[in-house]
Every structure is written in structure tokens, then in C-alpha cells.
Design an enzyme around this catalytic site. Structure first.
Site, PDB file in Angstrom:
ATOM      1  N   GLY A 172       0.758  -1.242   0.000  1.00 55.63           N
ATOM      2  CA  GLY A 172       0.000   0.000   0.000  1.00 55.63           C
ATOM      3  C   GLY A 172       0.787   1.290   0.000  1.00 55.63           C
ATOM      4  CD  GLU A 194       0.419  -9.218   1.420  1.00 54.15           C
ATOM      5  OE1 GLU A 194      -0.470  -8.393   1.115  1.00 54.15           O
ATOM      6  OE2 GLU A 194       0.175 -10.322   1.924  1.00 54.15           O
ATOM      7  N   GLY A 243       3.764  -3.503  -3.809  1.00 53.83           N
ATOM      8  CA  GLY A 243       3.650  -3.679  -5.255  1.00 53.83           C
ATOM      9  C   GLY A 243       4.059  -2.402  -5.956  1.00 53.83           C
ATOM     10  NE  ARG A 270      -2.240   3.758 -11.406  1.00 53.30           N
ATOM     11  CZ  ARG A 270      -1.972   4.999 -11.078  1.00 53.30           C
ATOM     12  NH1 ARG A 270      -1.412   5.816 -11.935  1.00 53.30           N
ATOM     13  NH2 ARG A 270      -2.241   5.438  -9.874  1.00 53.30           N
ATOM     14  CE1 TYR A 327      -8.340   2.048  -9.378  1.00 51.34           C
ATOM     15  CE2 TYR A 327      -6.346   2.115 -10.720  1.00 51.34           C
ATOM     16  CZ  TYR A 327      -7.300   1.389 -10.024  1.00 51.34           C
ATOM     17  OH  TYR A 327      -7.196   0.027  -9.978  1.00 51.34           O
ATOM     18  CB  CYS A 354     -15.299   4.507 -29.359  1.00 54.55           C
ATOM     19  SG  CYS A 354     -14.469   4.150 -30.906  1.00 54.55           S
TER      20      CYS A 354
HETATM   21  C1  LIG Z   1      -2.833  -5.056  -4.208  1.00 53.39           C
HETATM   22  C2  LIG Z   1      -2.353  -5.676  -2.963  1.00 53.39           C
HETATM   23  C3  LIG Z   1      -1.070  -5.387  -2.494  1.00 53.39           C
HETATM   24  C4  LIG Z   1      -0.155  -4.397  -3.152  1.00 53.39           C
HETATM   25  O1  LIG Z   1      -0.614  -3.093  -3.041  1.00 53.39           O
HETATM   26  P1  LIG Z   1       0.343  -1.868  -3.436  1.00 53.39           P
HETATM   27  O2  LIG Z   1      -0.476  -0.683  -3.171  1.00 53.39           O
HETATM   28  O3  LIG Z   1       0.642  -2.044  -4.889  1.00 53.39           O
HETATM   29  O4  LIG Z   1       1.549  -1.966  -2.602  1.00 53.39           O
HETATM   30  C5  LIG Z   1      -0.637  -6.051  -1.359  1.00 53.39           C
HETATM   31  N1  LIG Z   1      -1.432  -6.936  -0.717  1.00 53.39           N
HETATM   32  C6  LIG Z   1      -2.678  -7.226  -1.135  1.00 53.39           C
HETATM   33  C7  LIG Z   1      -3.493  -8.202  -0.380  1.00 53.39           C
HETATM   34  C8  LIG Z   1      -3.181  -6.606  -2.273  1.00 53.39           C
HETATM   35  O5  LIG Z   1      -4.425  -6.880  -2.686  1.00 53.39           O
END
Ligand SMILES: *Cc1c(COP(=O)(O)O)cnc(C)c1O
Length: 423
Positions: free
Chosen positions: A239, A278, A280, A317, A321, A348
Site C-alpha cells: 500500500g 507485500e 507492489g 489508471r 482512478y 471510443c
Molecule cells: C494489491 C495488494 C497489495 C499491493 O498493493 P500496493 O499498493 O501495490 O503496494 C498487497 N497486498 C494485497 C493483499 C493486495 O491486494
């Protein structure tokens, strides 16, 4: 911080001239910098105390094999949300024993596959999933390590559509149910319930919400232990946000990572759990750009519509968003006059707009421009809407580049459809 810079007036990915890539691959194209990915991963892993704790890269942010193999080589684990992601991460050389499986809708088939390959941890998100998983694992004589994903009722994130930790969201078991389900899980034959997980949202740049969620998680760990239940892992999710605007007033990047790690260590001090992370977007967001060519400049009243060859199906995106991406011309603008542009794609839909009324240095038909910070939730969210083939992806390392996904051909695009037999 990333490795896309102007060298002698031309945008480069590390040491590779963007024009060289475009000549070989055409437009639109995603270009990733391996040095940027490595840098972000190492800074994060170091800050959160790997190898004592573990980092599982959130595969859904960017599942290109070039990205996954780069991370695999650095020892990254993977956070996966489908059997497809497990298989893709395996193909990149990530051991299932270094993967965590999240998601609210895991199917029986997916759970069976995860158990069969020996996945490190399944993050269970509901009572139904808990029962099904226990049955599946027990029937093959296994006991699967799981953690319970708790919804702490603390939402956060850069947009309503990427908030996951509020009780109004579909993710995780509710805070009030967590202890009952944990006790129940501890008595099931097919699972070994050994911890908790939380993930409250994405593109988070202020730590307060994360901190209150983690404080709540700590209290659950302590309460479970006081009931004699065993807790050895705490998965804190991903996150963390990235700066989409270089001039953004908030200072983050390495600073944000350091502050986050310090907060985590303070909140979990003395808890004696293995922490899981986690990330990303943080790892890949600034490590990718989308290069597109200006096709037409249509003046309409006081509007300048710059029509480019990339569209919302390639990068959704902004449409989904209201996300902001900086736009850099491939040829460095020098004393250029600026105009307000609406940069739009060919699809379109009026929503197929990358930006409106953005002040940009003059752009002419045929010019190449880069949508910056497109490495996360770009290619992975792309589609073939309007029957536009999936675009190419390229990975750069130093002065080399490799096409890590060739542009989809029209034969591939059409080839899998079948006309019904009665026609
Ligand atoms: C999407 C997700 C992430 C990664 O989120 P980021 O904002 O990209 O860091 C980590 N854990 C879970 C469970 C997710 O669904």
C-alpha cells in the site's frame, strides 16, 4: 527516484536511448528499468529487516516476466491473488514456499493448486474459504499454513477504488469476527492457523491510517495469545505510495520507506512475530514508462486535443482512478512554448483521456511522449478493448534492452475466438 533521464537532450531508460527501442519495437510500448526495480526492492527489504522478516512482491502490480525474474534474483517472494499469478511467479523462478496467496474469491481449484505446490501461506479472507481450504488440504493429507486477513475498519489510499481496509470494502474478515474465526481455524484438521494479515489500501502516502491499523492488529495478536492461541506471523500488506508528481509537496521515496519501517518497528516492538510485507506499486511504479506517439493535434475552440496511439485499454489508471501521470517528451524541450493539451487515446469513450488542460511544451504530430510512473497497474490492467492488441513490454538493464513481451499480433488477437457451429 528512477532511471529515466535526459542524456544529450534525449530521454533514456538507464543508458538506452528511447528512440532506439521505438525503432525496434514501435509504439505504444511499456519500458521498464531493472536498476530502478532493484533499487526500490533493496531499499525496502533492507528497511524492513529481511531476512528476519519477509517481502512478498505484489505480483498484480506488474506481472511481466522481466520484472518477476529481476525480483526473483533478488530473493523476493511473491504475493499472488490467483492461480495464474502463482504459475507466472513460478515461471519466473519464485519458489511457492516464498509466496503468500491473498484474495476474497479463491476457487476450490485455485486452493487445491496452491496446497499442492506447497505455498508458504494462504491469507484466508472468509469463514467459507476457511472451511473449504481445510477440507481440500485435509483430503490430500496436508495441513496448510494460513493467516487470517482481518479488515481493521481503517480505510486508506489514493482513491476510493483502491481503499480496501474499511468495513464497507469486501476484503478480509471483520474485526469483531477475527478472534472467533481464529479459534475455529485452530481446531480444523487441514489448516495450521499461525497469524494475521492486513492490507488497507494502495497509494498511501501518509502513515497515520497504516499505524492505526497496525496498532489494532497488535491488540488482536495479544488478545489471541492471552486465550492460549498461537500467533507467529503478522503480514502487514502493501500500500505504500509513490510520487506521481515530481514536484509534489510531500517528500517521500526513501524517506517514506524509512518512516514506514520505523513506525512498523515501533508498533510491533517486542511482539516476537515474523513480519510479512507485500509492496507492489512502491517497487515497480516509477520503474516503468509508457511511450506513445502523437497522431493528431485537433484544435476545437480553445481546446487542443492531442490524440496519441496509446489508449485507456493500455493504461487505464487515468480513466479508472483519475490518476495523474507526468508527461515527458522524448526529445528534451528547450525553451519551448507551453500550451494546454487534452491528451487522449483513440478508444471510443470520452473517458479515454490521459489528462485534461495539462500545460505541456509544444508537441507536434509524430512526436514521442512518455507517460511516466506507469510501471504499476499499467500493463497488468490492460485489455484488448476496441480490438487493440496488447502492447509490447521492454526491459532495460544498463545499455541493453530485451523485449519481455512481444506486441500481440492480430492473428493472436483473433485466433482464440470460435464462431458458433450453427452459423
Ligand atoms: C494489491 C495488494 C497489495 C499491493 O498493493 P500496493 O499498493 O501495490 O503496494 C498487497 N497486498 C494485497 C493483499 C493486495 O491486494
Amino acid at each position: 527516484m528512477h532511471h529515466f533521464n535526459y542524456i544529450s537532450g534525449i530521454l533514456h531508460a538507464e543508458n538506452v536511448d528511447i528512440n532506439t527501442i521505438i525503432k525496434a519495437v514501435g509504439t505504444p510500448v511499456y519500458i521498464y528499468s531493472s536498476a530502478t526495480i532493484e533499487r526500490h526492492f533493496k531499499i525496502f527489504a533492507n528497511a524492513v529487516g529481511v531476512p528476519k522478516n519477509r517481502v512478498f512482491y505484489a505480483t498484480k502490480a506488474n506481472a511481466n516476466l522481466g520484472v518477476l525474474t529481476t525480483l526473483a534474483r533478488l530473493g523476493a517472494g511473491a504475493d499472488v491473488v490467483s492461480e495464474g499469478e502463482i504459475r507466472k511467479a513460478q515461471a519466473a523462478g519464485i519458489d511457492p514456499n516464498n509466496m503468500v496467496f491473498s484474495g476474497v474469491g479463491k476457487t476450490a481449484r485455485e486452493l487445491a493448486y496452491a496446497v499442492s505446490v506447497g505455498i508458504y501461506q494462504i491469507n484466508v479472507e472468509s469463514e467459507g474459504e476457511l472451511e473449504l481450504l481445510s477440507e481440500i488440504a485435509a483430503s490430500s493429507g496436508k495441513r496448510q499454513d494460513i493467516v487470517l486477513r482481518v479488515n481493521p475498519d481503517v480505510g486508506a489510499g489514493g482513491h476510493a477504488k483502491i481503499t480496501t481496509g474499511s468495513s464497507a470494502n469486501k476484503f478480509g474478515v471483520s474485526f469483531s469476527e477475527a478472534e472467533r474465526l481464529y479459534a475455529k481455524a485452530s481446531n480444523l484438521a487441514g489448516v495450521r492457523c499461525i497469524g494475521l494479515a492486513v492490507h488497507i489500501g494502495s497509494q498511501i502516502t501518509e502513515l497515520d491510517a497504516l499505524e492505526s491499523a497496525f496498532v489494532k492488529m497488535r491488540s488482536v495478536v495479544e488478545s489471541l495469545r492471552s486465550q492460549g492461541l498461537h500467533v507467529e506471523r503478522l503480514d502487514l500488506g502493501g500500500g505504500l505510495g509513490i510520487p506521481y508528481e515530481q514536484q509534489a509537496p510531500f517528500a517521500h521515496g526513501p524517506d517514506l520507506i524509512e518512516a514506514y519501517a520505523a513506525m512498523v518497528m515501533r508498533v510491533t516492538d517486542g511482539l516476537d512475530v515474523e513480519l510479512g510485507f507485500e509492496p507492489g506499486r512502491l517497487i515497480v511504479g516509477n520503474a516503468g514508462i509508457l511511450v506513445t506517439e502523437a497522431l493528431y493535434l485537433n484544435k476545437r475552440g480553445n481546446k487542443n486535443f492531442l490524440v496519441v496511439d496509446a489508449a485507456m485499454n493500455d493504461l487505464v489508471r487515468p480513466a479508472m482512478y483519475e490518476a495523474y501521470h507526468e508527461i515527458w517528451p522524448v526529445i528534451e524541450p528547450v525553451n519551448a512554448t507551453c500550451h494546454a493539451y487534452d491528451v487522449v487515446g483513440p478508444v471510443c469513450e470520452s473517458g479515454d483521456t490521459f489528462t485534461s488542460d495539462r500545460n505541456l511544451p509544444e508537441i507536434a504530430k509524430g512526436d514521442l511522449i512518455a507517460l511516466m510512473s506507469a510501471g504499476a497497474y499499467g500493463a497488468t490492467m490492460s485489455s484488448t478493448y476496441n480490438q487493440r492488441p496488447l502492447i509490447a513490454e521492454v526491459m532495460v538493464k544498463g545499455d541493453q534492452f530485451v523485449i519481455t513481451r512481444p506486441r500481440q499480433t492480430y492473428e493472436e488477437l483473433i485466433g482464440t475466438d470460435v464462431a458458433p457451429i450453427w452459423v
